[in-house]
Design a protein around this motif. Structure first.
Motif, PDB file in Angstrom:
ATOM      1  N   CYS A   1       1.140   2.500  -3.485  1.00 26.57           N
ATOM      2  CA  CYS A   1      -0.079   2.783  -4.232  1.00 26.57           C
ATOM      3  C   CYS A   1      -0.470   4.247  -4.072  1.00 26.57           C
ATOM      4  O   CYS A   1      -0.223   4.864  -3.043  1.00 26.57           O
ATOM      5  CB  CYS A   1      -1.231   1.913  -3.739  1.00 26.57           C
ATOM      6  SG  CYS A   1      -0.950   0.160  -4.045  1.00 26.57           S
ATOM      7  N   SER A   2      -1.121   4.784  -5.108  1.00 28.71           N
ATOM      8  CA  SER A   2      -1.623   6.148  -5.036  1.00 28.71           C
ATOM      9  C   SER A   2      -2.850   6.184  -4.133  1.00 28.71           C
ATOM     10  O   SER A   2      -3.580   5.204  -4.007  1.00 28.71           O
ATOM     11  CB  SER A   2      -2.014   6.641  -6.426  1.00 28.71           C
ATOM     12  OG  SER A   2      -0.883   6.676  -7.250  1.00 28.71           O
ATOM     13  N   THR A   3      -3.070   7.316  -3.535  1.00 29.66           N
ATOM     14  CA  THR A   3      -4.253   7.524  -2.701  1.00 29.66           C
ATOM     15  C   THR A   3      -4.977   8.774  -3.191  1.00 29.66           C
ATOM     16  O   THR A   3      -4.460   9.529  -4.027  1.00 29.66           O
ATOM     17  CB  THR A   3      -3.880   7.708  -1.220  1.00 29.66           C
ATOM     18  OG1 THR A   3      -3.146   8.941  -1.084  1.00 29.66           O
ATOM     19  CG2 THR A   3      -3.044   6.543  -0.709  1.00 29.66           C
ATOM     20  N   GLU A   4      -6.160   9.020  -2.646  1.00 32.10           N
ATOM     21  CA  GLU A   4      -6.897  10.234  -3.013  1.00 32.10           C
ATOM     22  C   GLU A   4      -6.103  11.487  -2.676  1.00 32.10           C
ATOM     23  O   GLU A   4      -6.201  12.496  -3.362  1.00 32.10           O
ATOM     24  CB  GLU A   4      -8.247  10.250  -2.306  1.00 32.10           C
ATOM     25  CG  GLU A   4      -9.220   9.237  -2.854  1.00 32.10           C
ATOM     26  CD  GLU A   4     -10.583   9.329  -2.207  1.00 32.10           C
ATOM     27  OE1 GLU A   4     -10.955  10.424  -1.741  1.00 32.10           O
ATOM     28  OE2 GLU A   4     -11.271   8.306  -2.184  1.00 32.10           O
ATOM     29  N   ALA A   5      -5.290  11.427  -1.626  1.00 29.18           N
ATOM     30  CA  ALA A   5      -4.482  12.588  -1.238  1.00 29.18           C
ATOM     31  C   ALA A   5      -3.463  12.948  -2.316  1.00 29.18           C
ATOM     32  O   ALA A   5      -3.070  14.109  -2.454  1.00 29.18           O
ATOM     33  CB  ALA A   5      -3.773  12.313   0.086  1.00 29.18           C
ATOM     34  N   ASP A   6      -3.035  11.944  -3.116  1.00 32.40           N
ATOM     35  CA  ASP A   6      -2.078  12.209  -4.196  1.00 32.40           C
ATOM     36  C   ASP A   6      -2.714  12.972  -5.350  1.00 32.40           C
ATOM     37  O   ASP A   6      -2.017  13.653  -6.101  1.00 32.40           O
ATOM     38  CB  ASP A   6      -1.499  10.897  -4.726  1.00 32.40           C
ATOM     39  CG  ASP A   6      -0.707  10.142  -3.679  1.00 32.40           C
ATOM     40  OD1 ASP A   6      -0.038  10.798  -2.851  1.00 32.40           O
ATOM     41  OD2 ASP A   6      -0.772   8.903  -3.680  1.00 32.40           O
ATOM     42  N   TYR A   7      -4.021  12.840  -5.507  1.00 34.28           N
ATOM     43  CA  TYR A   7      -4.749  13.469  -6.616  1.00 34.28           C
ATOM     44  C   TYR A   7      -6.028  14.105  -6.079  1.00 34.28           C
ATOM     45  O   TYR A   7      -7.123  13.600  -6.299  1.00 34.28           O
ATOM     46  CB  TYR A   7      -5.099  12.423  -7.688  1.00 34.28           C
ATOM     47  CG  TYR A   7      -3.877  11.704  -8.213  1.00 34.28           C
ATOM     48  CD1 TYR A   7      -3.095  12.272  -9.209  1.00 34.28           C
ATOM     49  CD2 TYR A   7      -3.505  10.459  -7.707  1.00 34.28           C
ATOM     50  CE1 TYR A   7      -1.969  11.621  -9.691  1.00 34.28           C
ATOM     51  CE2 TYR A   7      -2.376   9.811  -8.179  1.00 34.28           C
ATOM     52  CZ  TYR A   7      -1.609  10.392  -9.179  1.00 34.28           C
ATOM     53  OH  TYR A   7      -0.502   9.758  -9.648  1.00 34.28           O
TER      54      TYR A   7
ATOM     55  N   TRP B   1      -9.095  14.583  -8.372  1.00 36.66           N
ATOM     56  CA  TRP B   1      -9.567  13.414  -9.103  1.00 36.66           C
ATOM     57  C   TRP B   1     -11.060  13.153  -8.914  1.00 36.66           C
ATOM     58  O   TRP B   1     -11.780  12.923  -9.889  1.00 36.66           O
ATOM     59  CB  TRP B   1      -8.766  12.181  -8.674  1.00 36.66           C
ATOM     60  CG  TRP B   1      -9.164  10.953  -9.395  1.00 36.66           C
ATOM     61  CD1 TRP B   1      -8.783  10.574 -10.644  1.00 36.66           C
ATOM     62  CD2 TRP B   1     -10.043   9.920  -8.921  1.00 36.66           C
ATOM     63  NE1 TRP B   1      -9.363   9.374 -10.984  1.00 36.66           N
ATOM     64  CE2 TRP B   1     -10.135   8.949  -9.943  1.00 36.66           C
ATOM     65  CE3 TRP B   1     -10.748   9.723  -7.753  1.00 36.66           C
ATOM     66  CZ2 TRP B   1     -10.910   7.815  -9.807  1.00 36.66           C
ATOM     67  CZ3 TRP B   1     -11.526   8.587  -7.628  1.00 36.66           C
ATOM     68  CH2 TRP B   1     -11.593   7.655  -8.640  1.00 36.66           C
TER      69      TRP B   1
ATOM     70  N   PRO C   1       0.812  -1.225   0.000  1.00 37.42           N
ATOM     71  CA  PRO C   1       0.000   0.000   0.000  1.00 37.42           C
ATOM     72  C   PRO C   1       0.845   1.275   0.000  1.00 37.42           C
ATOM     73  O   PRO C   1       0.411   2.297  -0.509  1.00 37.42           O
ATOM     74  CB  PRO C   1      -0.847  -0.097   1.256  1.00 37.42           C
ATOM     75  CG  PRO C   1      -0.495  -1.368   1.930  1.00 37.42           C
ATOM     76  CD  PRO C   1       0.535  -2.084   1.120  1.00 37.42           C
ATOM     77  N   GLU C   2       2.026   1.209   0.530  1.00 37.50           N
ATOM     78  CA  GLU C   2       2.864   2.423   0.563  1.00 37.50           C
ATOM     79  C   GLU C   2       3.299   2.844  -0.847  1.00 37.50           C
ATOM     80  O   GLU C   2       3.734   3.970  -1.060  1.00 37.50           O
ATOM     81  CB  GLU C   2       4.094   2.215   1.467  1.00 37.50           C
ATOM     82  CG  GLU C   2       5.160   1.286   0.907  1.00 37.50           C
ATOM     83  CD  GLU C   2       4.900  -0.202   1.100  1.00 37.50           C
ATOM     84  OE1 GLU C   2       5.788  -0.984   0.745  1.00 37.50           O
ATOM     85  OE2 GLU C   2       3.819  -0.566   1.591  1.00 37.50           O
TER      86      GLU C   2
END
Length: 78
Positions: free
Chosen positions: A51-57, A60, A48-49
């Motif tokens: 993987c992209s998260t909503e905080a990254d975009y 989106w 998971p570290e």
């Protein structure tokens, strides 16, 4: 064009629509019965570290909602 020609064209269009819907239903059924679906679902990255998260975009979700709205509007207006 005669009434018989028009009726034949409408019946052909309806038959084509039924065939397209039946093909879609069959494809969905095959997907639901896919024995390898569980294995496929396990393919995403197990870290998971990485993987992209909503905080990254942060934009989106709003962009996706707008694309869905446009798609829904287009479909309703066909």
């Amino acid at each position: 064009m005669t009434a018989a020609d028009l009726i034949a064209r409408v019946e052909a269009a309806a038959a084509m629509r039924r065939a397209v819907i039946a093909a879609g239903v069959a494809a969905e059924y095959r997907h639901l019965c896919d024995l390898s679906d569980t294995a496929f679902a396990a393919l995403p990255c197990p870290h998971p570290e990485l993987c992209s998260t909503e905080a990254d975009y942060p934009e989106w979700a709003a962009e996706l909602a707008e694309q869905i709205r446009i798609s829904d509007t287009t479909r309703r207006n066909r």
